[in-house]
Enzyme design. Sequence first.
Site, PDB file in Angstrom:
ATOM      1  N   HIS A   1      -7.031   3.086   3.797  1.00 12.15           N
ATOM      2  CA  HIS A   1      -6.749   3.833   5.030  1.00 12.15           C
ATOM      3  C   HIS A   1      -8.032   4.083   5.833  1.00 12.15           C
ATOM      4  CE1 HIS A   1      -2.827   4.725   3.293  1.00 12.15           C
ATOM      5  NE2 HIS A   1      -2.477   5.394   4.378  1.00 12.15           N
TER       6      HIS A   1
ATOM      7  N   CYS B   1     -10.918   3.244   0.191  1.00 11.50           N
ATOM      8  CA  CYS B   1      -9.503   3.567   0.390  1.00 11.50           C
ATOM      9  C   CYS B   1      -9.120   2.752   1.612  1.00 11.50           C
ATOM     10  CB  CYS B   1      -9.321   5.059   0.667  1.00 11.50           C
ATOM     11  SG  CYS B   1      -7.667   5.480   1.252  1.00 11.50           S
TER      12      CYS B   1
ATOM     13  N   ASP C   1       0.867  -1.183   0.000  1.00 12.58           N
ATOM     14  CA  ASP C   1       0.000   0.000   0.000  1.00 12.58           C
ATOM     15  C   ASP C   1       0.901   1.229   0.000  1.00 12.58           C
ATOM     16  OD1 ASP C   1      -2.408   1.618   0.349  1.00 12.58           O
ATOM     17  OD2 ASP C   1      -1.810   1.884   2.435  1.00 12.58           O
ATOM     18  N   SER C   2       0.286   2.392  -0.163  1.00 12.50           N
ATOM     19  CA  SER C   2       1.071   3.629  -0.106  1.00 12.50           C
ATOM     20  C   SER C   2       1.532   3.914   1.326  1.00 12.50           C
ATOM     21  CB  SER C   2       0.222   4.792  -0.603  1.00 12.50           C
ATOM     22  OG  SER C   2      -0.911   4.941   0.229  1.00 12.50           O
TER      23      SER C   2
ATOM     24  N   GLU D   1      -2.731   8.242   8.795  1.00 13.23           N
ATOM     25  CA  GLU D   1      -1.268   8.113   8.936  1.00 13.23           C
ATOM     26  C   GLU D   1      -0.779   8.726  10.255  1.00 13.23           C
ATOM     27  OE1 GLU D   1       1.348   6.909   6.767  1.00 13.23           O
ATOM     28  OE2 GLU D   1      -0.186   5.893   5.599  1.00 13.23           O
TER      29      GLU D   1
ATOM     30  N   CYS E   1      -4.448  -1.309  -1.884  1.00 10.98           N
ATOM     31  CA  CYS E   1      -4.610   0.130  -2.061  1.00 10.98           C
ATOM     32  C   CYS E   1      -5.565   0.333  -3.225  1.00 10.98           C
ATOM     33  CB  CYS E   1      -3.240   0.739  -2.373  1.00 10.98           C
ATOM     34  SG  CYS E   1      -3.281   2.479  -2.809  1.00 10.98           S
TER      35      CYS E   1
HETATM   36  N1  DGL Z   1      -4.706   3.499   0.942  1.00  8.54           N
HETATM   37  C1  DGL Z   1      -4.772   4.051  -0.375  1.00  8.54           C
HETATM   38  C2  DGL Z   1      -6.058   3.649  -1.082  1.00  8.54           C
HETATM   39  O1  DGL Z   1      -6.626   2.630  -0.756  1.00  8.54           O
HETATM   40  C3  DGL Z   1      -4.540   5.476  -0.623  1.00  8.54           C
HETATM   41  C4  DGL Z   1      -3.933   6.405   0.292  1.00  8.54           C
HETATM   42  C5  DGL Z   1      -3.111   7.417  -0.450  1.00  8.54           C
HETATM   43  O2  DGL Z   1      -3.654   8.398  -0.982  1.00  8.54           O
HETATM   44  O3  DGL Z   1      -1.928   7.183  -0.538  1.00  8.54           O
HETATM   45  O4  DGL Z   1      -6.505   4.308  -1.982  1.00  8.54           O
END
Ligand code: DGL
Length: 279
Positions: free
Chosen positions: A190, A188, A11-12, A156, A74
């Site tokens: 996150h 997302c 993931d990011s 984060e 992600c």
């Molecule tokens: N966790 C990522 C997603 O599912 C994105 C978070 C980011 O913008 O880096 O889209």
Amino acid sequence: MADNRPIGVFDSGIGGLTVLREIIARLPSESTVYYGDDGRAPYGSKSHDTIVEYSLQDMMFLEQKDVKMIVIACNTASTHAIDALRKHSKVPVVEVVYPGAKAAVKATRNGRIGIIATNATVSSGLYEKAVKEEGRDIPGLQIIQQACPLFVSLAEEGWWDDEIAHLTAERYLAPIKEFGVDTLVLACTHYPLLAKTIGDVMGPDVTLINSGISVASVVEELLRDNEMLSDGAAVTREFFTSDDAHRFESVAAPFLGRGLPQGTRKVTVDRFDVAEYLG
Ligand code: DGL
């Protein structure tokens, strides 16, 4: 014969841990390698080309760890880079969009579905397309999308359930409440970290969809069908981040529980040359 190579998950940043947690819960005998690209996050505000480039480098890092499968934990990377990864990966690739869309369609009763995601996921239009495809039999299906970029920074930072998170959620989610959705996709990875806050704002009648649960069942199915399940001997959990390892561990620990993650190592992946893939 058992395949004891690990499953690679990226993931990011820390968001993909919401997917990893479900994979570990469902398949505890599988070893895993997690890569969070915190140092280059967020992906959600980057261009298509950058997201593809970063995702290919994440893939190359995991391939170097001899993984048997790659899970793109992600949504942003899934919507922009799935074709590139499926084309160039040496191992099967699982994405998170279609499993989430399927779960949303299954959950809705009034045919009104909300999708909250990063700017890049919303503008790709892929999530909306996936929900429409999966929900083609639902008469009068209505979809509303909303980008909530600040949720990623809140996740984060570990600010998952405080006053700032609540105020931010109220502002982002007002149009979605107004629309009368009964199902809201956390599109997302996150966002499940903020599930309590999002749930409080949306109220008890709205079902929140965390695609991690559906993704874990896709992973299991694929491993089973291809006779790639592990026999559970010497299960390992490895964690890598491209930013500060201590920060990663302290934010991730309360969420993953059970003493994880331990021994997170810092690694950067921009040394991987993806030019030949981008051709
Ligand atoms: N966790 C990522 C997603 O599912 C994105 C978070 C980011 O913008 O880096 O889209």
